[in-house]
Design a protein around this motif. Structure first.
Motif, PDB file in Angstrom:
ATOM      1  N   VAL A 185     -53.496 -58.232 -66.989  1.00 33.79           N
ATOM      2  CA  VAL A 185     -53.060 -57.528 -65.789  1.00 33.79           C
ATOM      3  C   VAL A 185     -51.732 -58.112 -65.317  1.00 33.79           C
ATOM      4  O   VAL A 185     -51.425 -59.272 -65.571  1.00 33.79           O
ATOM      5  N   THR A 186     -50.963 -57.282 -64.656  1.00 27.34           N
ATOM      6  CA  THR A 186     -49.727 -57.744 -64.040  1.00 27.34           C
ATOM      7  C   THR A 186     -49.928 -57.707 -62.541  1.00 27.34           C
ATOM      8  O   THR A 186     -50.359 -56.693 -62.000  1.00 27.34           O
ATOM      9  N   ILE A 187     -49.658 -58.829 -61.876  1.00 34.22           N
ATOM     10  CA  ILE A 187     -49.791 -58.876 -60.423  1.00 34.22           C
ATOM     11  C   ILE A 187     -48.447 -59.334 -59.875  1.00 34.22           C
ATOM     12  O   ILE A 187     -48.041 -60.468 -60.071  1.00 34.22           O
ATOM     13  N   ALA A 188     -47.765 -58.416 -59.231  1.00 28.43           N
ATOM     14  CA  ALA A 188     -46.421 -58.733 -58.731  1.00 28.43           C
ATOM     15  C   ALA A 188     -46.269 -58.218 -57.313  1.00 28.43           C
ATOM     16  O   ALA A 188     -45.300 -57.566 -56.979  1.00 28.43           O
ATOM     17  N   VAL A 189     -47.255 -58.508 -56.466  1.00 22.06           N
ATOM     18  CA  VAL A 189     -47.138 -58.033 -55.098  1.00 22.06           C
ATOM     19  C   VAL A 189     -46.176 -58.890 -54.278  1.00 22.06           C
ATOM     20  O   VAL A 189     -45.957 -58.609 -53.123  1.00 22.06           O
ATOM     21  N   ASP A 190     -45.600 -59.940 -54.902  1.00 21.09           N
ATOM     22  CA  ASP A 190     -44.547 -60.651 -54.167  1.00 21.09           C
ATOM     23  C   ASP A 190     -43.201 -60.488 -54.864  1.00 21.09           C
ATOM     24  O   ASP A 190     -42.314 -61.312 -54.707  1.00 21.09           O
ATOM     25  N   SER A 191     -43.064 -59.413 -55.626  1.00 15.89           N
ATOM     26  CA  SER A 191     -41.793 -59.173 -56.324  1.00 15.89           C
ATOM     27  C   SER A 191     -40.699 -58.805 -55.306  1.00 15.89           C
ATOM     28  O   SER A 191     -40.997 -58.419 -54.184  1.00 15.89           O
ATOM     29  N   PRO A 192     -39.429 -58.926 -55.713  1.00 13.12           N
ATOM     30  CA  PRO A 192     -38.326 -58.624 -54.782  1.00 13.12           C
ATOM     31  C   PRO A 192     -38.420 -57.217 -54.185  1.00 13.12           C
ATOM     32  O   PRO A 192     -38.143 -57.026 -53.005  1.00 13.12           O
ATOM     33  N   GLU A 193     -38.836 -56.229 -54.993  1.00 12.95           N
ATOM     34  CA  GLU A 193     -38.903 -54.856 -54.478  1.00 12.95           C
ATOM     35  C   GLU A 193     -39.969 -54.733 -53.389  1.00 12.95           C
ATOM     36  O   GLU A 193     -39.774 -54.049 -52.400  1.00 12.95           O
ATOM     37  N   VAL A 194     -41.095 -55.405 -53.607  1.00 13.78           N
ATOM     38  CA  VAL A 194     -42.140 -55.363 -52.593  1.00 13.78           C
ATOM     39  C   VAL A 194     -41.671 -56.094 -51.339  1.00 13.78           C
ATOM     40  O   VAL A 194     -41.834 -55.611 -50.221  1.00 13.78           O
ATOM     41  N   ARG A 195     -41.050 -57.239 -51.548  1.00 10.91           N
ATOM     42  CA  ARG A 195     -40.549 -58.010 -50.404  1.00 10.91           C
ATOM     43  C   ARG A 195     -39.573 -57.186 -49.567  1.00 10.91           C
ATOM     44  O   ARG A 195     -39.582 -57.251 -48.344  1.00 10.91           O
ATOM     45  N   TRP A 232     -51.869 -49.515 -61.852  1.00  9.54           N
ATOM     46  CA  TRP A 232     -52.888 -50.069 -60.950  1.00  9.54           C
ATOM     47  C   TRP A 232     -53.643 -51.188 -61.639  1.00  9.54           C
ATOM     48  O   TRP A 232     -53.587 -51.337 -62.849  1.00  9.54           O
ATOM     49  N   LEU A 233     -54.361 -51.935 -60.837  1.00  4.71           N
ATOM     50  CA  LEU A 233     -55.229 -52.981 -61.384  1.00  4.71           C
ATOM     51  C   LEU A 233     -56.602 -52.401 -61.656  1.00  4.71           C
ATOM     52  O   LEU A 233     -57.005 -51.433 -61.017  1.00  4.71           O
ATOM     53  N   PRO A 234     -57.339 -52.997 -62.572  1.00  2.13           N
ATOM     54  CA  PRO A 234     -58.698 -52.501 -62.819  1.00  2.13           C
ATOM     55  C   PRO A 234     -59.685 -52.980 -61.750  1.00  2.13           C
ATOM     56  O   PRO A 234     -60.886 -52.936 -61.979  1.00  2.13           O
ATOM     57  N   PHE A 235     -59.168 -53.441 -60.607  1.00  2.00           N
ATOM     58  CA  PHE A 235     -60.072 -53.833 -59.505  1.00  2.00           C
ATOM     59  C   PHE A 235     -59.390 -53.549 -58.177  1.00  2.00           C
ATOM     60  O   PHE A 235     -59.216 -54.423 -57.345  1.00  2.00           O
ATOM     61  N   MET A 236     -59.000 -52.273 -58.001  1.00  2.00           N
ATOM     62  CA  MET A 236     -58.258 -51.942 -56.787  1.00  2.00           C
ATOM     63  C   MET A 236     -59.112 -52.061 -55.537  1.00  2.00           C
ATOM     64  O   MET A 236     -58.602 -52.289 -54.447  1.00  2.00           O
ATOM     65  N   ASP A 237     -60.426 -51.884 -55.658  1.00  2.00           N
ATOM     66  CA  ASP A 237     -61.229 -52.011 -54.435  1.00  2.00           C
ATOM     67  C   ASP A 237     -61.149 -53.444 -53.908  1.00  2.00           C
ATOM     68  O   ASP A 237     -61.007 -53.663 -52.713  1.00  2.00           O
ATOM     69  N   PHE A 238     -61.184 -54.406 -54.834  1.00  5.57           N
ATOM     70  CA  PHE A 238     -60.995 -55.777 -54.366  1.00  5.57           C
ATOM     71  C   PHE A 238     -59.575 -55.977 -53.844  1.00  5.57           C
ATOM     72  O   PHE A 238     -59.363 -56.593 -52.797  1.00  5.57           O
ATOM     73  N   ALA A 239     -58.611 -55.440 -54.579  1.00 10.76           N
ATOM     74  CA  ALA A 239     -57.213 -55.653 -54.203  1.00 10.76           C
ATOM     75  C   ALA A 239     -56.951 -55.130 -52.789  1.00 10.76           C
ATOM     76  O   ALA A 239     -56.265 -55.779 -51.999  1.00 10.76           O
ATOM     77  N   TYR A 240     -57.500 -53.967 -52.468  1.00 16.92           N
ATOM     78  CA  TYR A 240     -57.266 -53.391 -51.153  1.00 16.92           C
ATOM     79  C   TYR A 240     -58.032 -54.142 -50.074  1.00 16.92           C
ATOM     80  O   TYR A 240     -57.562 -54.290 -48.946  1.00 16.92           O
ATOM     81  N   SER A 241     -59.225 -54.603 -50.412  1.00 13.82           N
ATOM     82  CA  SER A 241     -59.961 -55.378 -49.416  1.00 13.82           C
ATOM     83  C   SER A 241     -59.253 -56.713 -49.171  1.00 13.82           C
ATOM     84  O   SER A 241     -59.177 -57.198 -48.033  1.00 13.82           O
ATOM     85  N   ALA A 242     -58.680 -57.284 -50.220  1.00 14.28           N
ATOM     86  CA  ALA A 242     -57.925 -58.529 -50.042  1.00 14.28           C
ATOM     87  C   ALA A 242     -56.659 -58.283 -49.233  1.00 14.28           C
ATOM     88  O   ALA A 242     -56.208 -59.149 -48.482  1.00 14.28           O
ATOM     89  N   PHE A 243     -56.083 -57.091 -49.350  1.00 14.21           N
ATOM     90  CA  PHE A 243     -54.921 -56.736 -48.529  1.00 14.21           C
ATOM     91  C   PHE A 243     -55.274 -56.843 -47.049  1.00 14.21           C
ATOM     92  O   PHE A 243     -54.548 -57.413 -46.253  1.00 14.21           O
ATOM     93  N   MET A 259     -45.565 -61.523 -42.098  1.00 16.08           N
ATOM     94  CA  MET A 259     -46.001 -60.635 -43.174  1.00 16.08           C
ATOM     95  C   MET A 259     -45.659 -61.163 -44.556  1.00 16.08           C
ATOM     96  O   MET A 259     -46.374 -60.905 -45.524  1.00 16.08           O
ATOM     97  N   VAL A 260     -44.550 -61.905 -44.654  1.00 14.51           N
ATOM     98  CA  VAL A 260     -44.197 -62.420 -45.974  1.00 14.51           C
ATOM     99  C   VAL A 260     -45.223 -63.462 -46.423  1.00 14.51           C
ATOM    100  O   VAL A 260     -45.659 -63.476 -47.575  1.00 14.51           O
ATOM    101  N   ALA A 261     -45.649 -64.291 -45.477  1.00 15.78           N
ATOM    102  CA  ALA A 261     -46.707 -65.250 -45.817  1.00 15.78           C
ATOM    103  C   ALA A 261     -47.984 -64.489 -46.197  1.00 15.78           C
ATOM    104  O   ALA A 261     -48.689 -64.869 -47.134  1.00 15.78           O
ATOM    105  N   GLY A 262     -48.244 -63.395 -45.492  1.00 15.72           N
ATOM    106  CA  GLY A 262     -49.406 -62.567 -45.821  1.00 15.72           C
ATOM    107  C   GLY A 262     -49.305 -62.017 -47.225  1.00 15.72           C
ATOM    108  O   GLY A 262     -50.290 -61.969 -47.970  1.00 15.72           O
ATOM    109  N   LEU A 263     -48.112 -61.607 -47.583  1.00 15.68           N
ATOM    110  CA  LEU A 263     -47.879 -61.062 -48.922  1.00 15.68           C
ATOM    111  C   LEU A 263     -48.158 -62.119 -49.980  1.00 15.68           C
ATOM    112  O   LEU A 263     -48.796 -61.859 -51.003  1.00 15.68           O
ATOM    113  N   GLU A 264     -47.682 -63.330 -49.722  1.00 20.38           N
ATOM    114  CA  GLU A 264     -47.901 -64.409 -50.691  1.00 20.38           C
ATOM    115  C   GLU A 264     -49.387 -64.740 -50.808  1.00 20.38           C
ATOM    116  O   GLU A 264     -49.893 -65.003 -51.899  1.00 20.38           O
ATOM    117  N   ALA A 265     -50.071 -64.683 -49.665  1.00 23.21           N
ATOM    118  CA  ALA A 265     -51.514 -64.942 -49.711  1.00 23.21           C
ATOM    119  C   ALA A 265     -52.219 -63.862 -50.520  1.00 23.21           C
ATOM    120  O   ALA A 265     -53.162 -64.133 -51.274  1.00 23.21           O
TER     121      ALA A 265
END
Lengths: 315, 456
Positions: free
Chosen positions: B239-249, B408-419, B433-439
């Motif tokens: 899986v690729t997890i890049a929710v702290d990538s420059p574009e997201v930031r 998408w990730l194969p576990f979006m329900d977890f991903a969204y709940s973690a959001f 929010m940036v700290a939230g993003l990193e978390a």
């Protein structure tokens, strides 16, 4: 009421046995007894024991989306006792217990004593009205209170607006726990009151007559006779409340739809186990959490009982 | 009921996304297609096999929560009298998936055909529960959808679902409130930020818009527009997890300023208070998906005629790019004993003109297929609620501008709940929010590793 007395008797280990006259009769009686208990036993085993054993079994494994199933011993438990979300949830419930249970049982006792004093008119009506909230399903109660608490449309908010102020935000981080306490208290005061009231009715009236002859007033009778006499019922309601508190689920899970960022996935331990199982898809870890929670409940209940016993011996 | 409405909306809404399996650009590494274990692509079915199957008395089960879908199913059974479809609604969204997963795990009791939102397709693919529809569907099916839609349901030659509805994103706004405040409809996000500040200054009790802390679907849709690709899955173990990538930031930092300066609202959405906010002008706009216009009509009926629709503000002037939020597909599950008939059901109701048009005109699903997106009967509808604007036409155009390659990730329900626990929490508290993003990133990585995935 009947069930109350039997339960307490069982707890004291005083159930009368050995009434039988002969061995044959005893055997036949016993057989009939088992026969009568059988339907219960079947359901009990199928619906409680088997799932319990199964989830205990599950809690020693770990299934991954990639990599399958493996036996991991106590790993899930080790993880659970280090899981800050879980611990925070348990501590939140302890806080809930310490504040809410005394208030709820205090009200229940007060109402039971008032009803029992016979000084009320419309006694039945009052008794019923206090009991009615218990008949409202927990989910409905939470929905209803969710509406009442609402910041824009709730009656409290509207009333405050008419007075030119703003009502506190009942659904905020600071107040949420107390808002839930209020819902639970509202729901369960009547239930506990009925148990206590039933126990009060079982006190033989000669005792009161004797007290009155000795010149005791209503309050003195309540304090020195009634409350000590229903101590088993008080203990019972306390333990039920302890168990209920740690299993808190409906109210927070409904209120989470109104205040999703206030009630997180681990607001209560039960909610956490549920979310771990169905959102995180970690059934094994959820099983371990549930068992651990069960142990916590057992320990706390035991402590409560021990405390009560010690008091009884002291007096 | 409210919850259902919400779920349905979200369902449609969220759905969008998932499957991009589309072995996206970067992943040229040998592309596990060959080694896929079960990948041995089944033979294309022949016309005779198809005809025989469709004339054999068959019972199909179909789990979906689309309202009134019985209409389409009845039409299908009329076209194929031998096929009997039992429609089951086990609940919307999360409830539906829980039941579906339980049935799949039990090994029996799962339906033949099921509704799955785009972003959850991968979570059923990882457990190998989705039938590869390629042999059962016409080869040119992909041409019937906008490219980004087809990418969401296919991977190379494999096809995992038939798209049903989508949610390309636009901007709904209160024309009256904006012109009162002397604000032009913002064309870029910079304009938007300025507009939010100006609006707030003119209306101390309301906001230009609201950014909920409980709705990752919306924010991810906006990231999608910005070209961010926060998630990825290769269909196997990586899986690729890049929710702290420059574009997201870029997106998060943009909103951070507005959130911190209290010029946008941060109320949770899809609850009574939020509905009221839309109805009473507390929020003067809603950056929402194509299912939003009809939803809003039902929620804020008293404001009819005051709303207008526009494309989303752009990151650079002159661009025309959109993201997507929501939408659903129909899949056939591997457990099905009648794959031919099941695949035909999934195709027929979503592709045949009559049932598909009916989804759009009667059930108000925003169409996925190009044919309906171009159908005059639907496109030319004028909406009184939006002052006679042709809202469908606008969103149909937007649908063509949604960028491709979202995964998408194969576990979006977890991903969204973690959001909700991390970034969402920061939004709702107007915090960092940036700290939230990193978390959020950290939580996702640790979950993925715990589940045995390789994280890139």
């Amino acid at each position: 009421m009947a069930s109350t007395t039997t339960t307490t008797e069982v707890q004291r280990g005083e159930t009368p046995t050995g009434r039988a006259h002969g061995a044959g009769l005893q055997y036949r009686e016993a057989r009939a007894g088992y026969l009568f208990v059988l339907p219960f036993l079947v359901v009990f085993v199928a619906m409680l024991v088997v799932p319990l054993v199964y989830s205990g079994y599950l809690s020693f494994f770990r299934v991954q989306l990639i990599g399958g199933n493996a036996f991991v011993g106590f790993d899930n438990y080790v993880r659970a006792v280090q899981d800050n979300t879980f611990i925070a949830g348990v501590l939140r419930m302890v806080q809930f217990l310490v504040i809410q249970v005394p208030i709820m049982l205090g009200f229940a006792l007060l109402f039971a004593l008032v009803l029992d004093s016979g000084r009320l008119r419309l006694k039945r009506f009052v008794r019923l009205s206090i009991f009615v909230p218990y008949a409202v399903p927990g989910v409905i109660a939470a929905l209803m209170w969710g509406y009442l608490y609402g910041r824009n449309f709730g009656p409290f908010a509207q009333f405050a607006r008419d007075l030119g102020t703003t009502a506190p935000n009942f659904l905020s981080r600071d107040l949420m726990l107390y808002s839930i306490m209020n819902i639970v208290t509202w729901s369960f005061v009547g239930y506990n009151m009925i148990i206590m009231f039933a126990a009060l009715r079982a006190i033989p009236s000669e005792v009161y007559e004797a007290a009155r002859v000795d010149g005791a007033g209503e309050i003195r009778v309540a304090w020195s006779i009634k409350i000590p006499a229903i101590r088993p019922a008080l203990l019972l309601t306390t333990i039920f409340s302890v168990i209920g508190t740690f299993q808190l689920f409906n109210e927070p899970s409904i209120l989470a739809t109104i205040a999703p960022n206030v009630i997180g996935i681990g607001y209560t331990p039960n909610l956490y186990a549920y979310n771990i199982a169905f959102i995180g898809r970690e059934v094994n870890y959820a099983a371990a959490l549930a068992f651990l929670l069960g142990f916590v409940i057992m320990i706390v209940s035991y402590v409560v009982q021990l405390g009560a016993l010690r008091k009884e011996r002291a007096s | 009921m409210r919850t259902n409405q919400r779920r349905a909306a979200i369902a449609s809404a969220l759905a969008a996304g998932s499957l991009v399996l589309a072995a996206c650009g970067g992943g040229g590494d040998g592309d596990g297609d060959g080694g896929d274990g079960d990948a041995a692509p089944a033979e294309e079915i022949t016309q005779e096999e198809f005809d025989e199957a469709m004339s054999t008395p068959t019972e199909l089960t179909f789990w979906t929560w689309v309202p009134d879908i019985q209409n389409q199913v009845d039409m299908f059974m009329e076209a194929y009298p031998e096929i009997d479809v039992e429609l089951v609604n086990v609940g919307a969204g999360a409830e539906h998936y829980q039941q579906l997963r339980t049935a799949l795990q039990a090994g029996s009791g799962a339906p033949d055909v099921a509704q799955i939102e785009f972003q959850h397709l991968q979570s059923f693919r990882v457990t190998d529960d989705l039938l590869d529809l390629a042999p059962y569907l016409p080869d040119d099916l992909g041409d019937m959808f906008p490219e980004w839609v087809w990418q969401q349901v296919s991977d190379g030659d494999s096809v995992y679902a038939v798209p049903q509805d989508t949610g390309p994103m636009g901007n709904l706004y209160r024309e009256d409130l904006l012109s009162e405040a002397g604000i032009e409809v913002p064309e870029t996000w910079d304009d938007f930020a300025q507009a939010a500040r100006d609006f707030r200054e003119a209306n101390p009790d309301s906001y230009l818009t609201n950014l909920p802390g409980n709705d990752p679907g919306q924010l991810v849709g906006l990231m999608w527009q910005a070209g961010a690709r926060p998630f990825g899955y290769d269909g196997e173990e990586t899986v690729t997890i890049a929710v702290d990538s420059p574009e997201v930031r870029q997106v998060v930092e943009f909103w951070q300023d507005l959130v911190q300066d209290d010029v946008v609202g941060v109320d949770a959405d899809f609850n009574d208070q939020w509905y009221q906010g839309l109805a009473n002008g507390k929020y003067a706009s809603w950056q929402t998906a194509a299912w939003g216009p009809v939803f809003l009509q039902g929620t804020a009926g008293n404001t009819s005629g005051k709303w207008r629709a526009a494309p989303l503000p752009q990151w650079s002037a002159g661009e025309n790019v959109a993201g997507n939020w929501g939408g659903s597909t129909d899949v056939v599950l591997n457990q099905s004993d009648n794959p031919i008939q099941a695949a035909e059901l999934a195709r027929w109701i979503n592709i045949e003109h009559e049932p598909a048009l009916r989804f759009a005109t009667e059930q108000f699903l925003f169409p996925a297929s190009t044919e309906i997106l171009e159908d005059p009967e639907w496109v030319e509808q004028e909406s009184e609620f939006y002052g006679g604007q042709r809202v469908n036409e606008l969103f149909a155009e937007i649908s063509g501008t949604v960028s491709t390659d979202m995964q998408w990730l194969p576990f979006m329900d977890f991903a969204y709940s973690a959001f909700n626990e991390t970034l969402g929490d920061a939004i709702s508290q107007r915090g960092d929010m940036v700290a939230g993003l990193e978390a959020w990133q950290a939580e996702l990585v640790s979950y993925a590793e715990g589940q045995g995935f390789t994280v890139e």
